[in-house]
Design a protein around this motif. Structure first.
Motif, short mmCIF file in Angstrom:
data_model
loop_
_atom_site.label_atom_id
_atom_site.label_comp_id
_atom_site.label_asym_id
_atom_site.label_seq_id
_atom_site.Cartn_x
_atom_site.Cartn_y
_atom_site.Cartn_z
N VAL A 41 0.95 -1.18 0.03
CA VAL A 41 -0.14 -0.12 -0.03
C VAL A 41 0.74 1.24 0.06
O VAL A 41 1.92 1.11 0.29
CB VAL A 41 -0.94 0.23 1.04
N SER A 42 0.36 2.41 -0.21
CA SER A 42 1.02 3.74 -0.30
C SER A 42 1.48 4.18 1.14
O SER A 42 0.79 3.62 2.26
CB SER A 42 0.19 4.66 -0.91
N ASN A 43 2.77 4.86 0.89
CA ASN A 43 3.11 5.16 2.67
C ASN A 43 2.17 6.26 3.18
O ASN A 43 2.05 6.40 4.44
CB ASN A 43 4.45 5.82 2.32
N SER A 44 1.25 6.92 2.32
CA SER A 44 0.34 7.87 2.69
C SER A 44 -0.87 6.98 3.74
O SER A 44 -1.34 7.38 4.67
CB SER A 44 -0.22 8.39 1.67
N TYR A 45 -1.19 5.80 3.08
CA TYR A 45 -2.27 4.86 3.68
C TYR A 45 -1.52 4.38 5.07
O TYR A 45 -2.36 4.47 5.92
CB TYR A 45 -2.64 3.78 2.72
N LYS A 46 -0.37 4.31 5.01
CA LYS A 46 0.32 3.60 6.23
C LYS A 46 0.20 4.54 7.37
O LYS A 46 -0.30 4.21 8.44
CB LYS A 46 1.83 3.12 6.05
N VAL A 47 0.45 5.90 6.87
CA VAL A 47 0.55 7.03 7.82
C VAL A 47 -1.01 7.15 8.35
O VAL A 47 -1.01 7.53 9.35
CB VAL A 47 0.88 8.43 7.30
N GLU A 48 -1.85 7.20 7.46
CA GLU A 48 -3.09 7.37 7.83
C GLU A 48 -3.61 6.23 8.83
O GLU A 48 -4.22 6.58 10.04
CB GLU A 48 -4.19 6.86 6.62
N LYS A 49 -3.39 4.88 8.68
CA LYS A 49 -3.59 3.85 9.61
C LYS A 49 -2.83 4.17 11.06
O LYS A 49 -3.31 3.65 12.25
CB LYS A 49 -3.15 2.55 9.08
N LEU A 50 -1.53 4.54 10.79
CA LEU A 50 -0.84 4.85 12.09
C LEU A 50 -1.35 5.98 12.99
O LEU A 50 -1.45 5.65 14.18
CB LEU A 50 0.54 5.27 11.75
#
Length: 232
Positions: free
Chosen positions: A118-127
């Motif tokens: 997944v994109s890093n922006s999605y990872k940040v959102e989930k974090l």
């Protein structure tokens, strides 16, 4: 299990609350999890026997002996919290239990897995969702040092995700140059091996700084905890 269980437990154990109040006991209960606070081990053993007898004989319920115990506050785990003695305040205070900390660390590792497609922006959102939820739950606990540790770990693992996303040495060097790293250092770092070692290097920390990660949308656990914490 499920949403109905706490409600049913509250209905069934309402009589237990009344009994403990009548006996003048200091206690806290959520659903079927209960802590009774007394002044000595002898009193604790006596209360354990009497309350267990009341639950089984008067309420017709079975006490789980394996989960019920007499212990000091430091040995307790209650609703994800542990307890420690604050020598300055001369009282016991709450903090996230070691098992809760291990659980959130595992979840952070899952959300910052380099192979997760997944994109890093999605990872940040989930974090960010994890950070908000976890701190809002544990905001009554003392954990500023823990938040600093988790912040460092999250940023370090995100840097590895970004480094992998840049893929080739040429692309990595180009991005490092854009982010202000000197040309000689950018090319040296771009061809370095090992995600863990490279992403601890000063060049990467300078390029993908805490400030840049914040501008990317990442919430600081320390900042969010400072805003939300409740002093007990």
């Amino acid at each position: 299990g499920g949403n109905l269980s706490p409600l049913l437990a509250n209905i069934m154990l309402n009589e237990l609350d009344k009994e403990m109040e009548k006996r003048g006991l200091n206690f806290v209960r959520y659903a079927d999890d209960c802590i009774i606070m007394v002044g000595s081990e002898m009193s604790a053993n006596r209360v354990m026997r009497n309350i267990s007898r009341f639950i089984e004989e008067k309420l017709g319920l079975k006490v789980n002996i394996t989960k019920s115990k007499v212990d000091k506050p430091q040995g307790l785990k209650y609703l994800g919290f542990g307890f420690y003695f604050d020598s300055r305040a001369h009282q016991f205070k709450a903090k996230p239990h070691a098992k809760s900390v291990a659980k959130v660390k595992k979840r952070i590792k899952e959300l910052t897995c380099r192979s997760w497609g997944v994109s890093n922006s999605y990872k940040v959102e989930k974090l960010n969702q994890l950070i908000r939820g976890w701190i809002n739950y544990f905001k009554i606990g003392s954990m500023i040092t823990l938040c600093k540790e988790l912040d460092r770990n999250i940023r370090y693992r995100l840097r590895m995700c970004i480094w992998k996303h840049w893929k080739t040495p040429q692309n990595r060097a180009k991005n490092l140059l854009k982010l202000g790293v000197p040309k000689w250092a950018a090319w040296r770092t771009a061809y370095s091996k090992g995600y863990a070692r490279v992403c601890r290097a000063s060049d990467i920390c300078q390029a993908i700084s805490n400030k840049r990660l914040a501008s990317f949308g990442l919430i600081s656990m320390v900042d969010y905890y400072t805003k939300r914490c409740v002093t007990c």
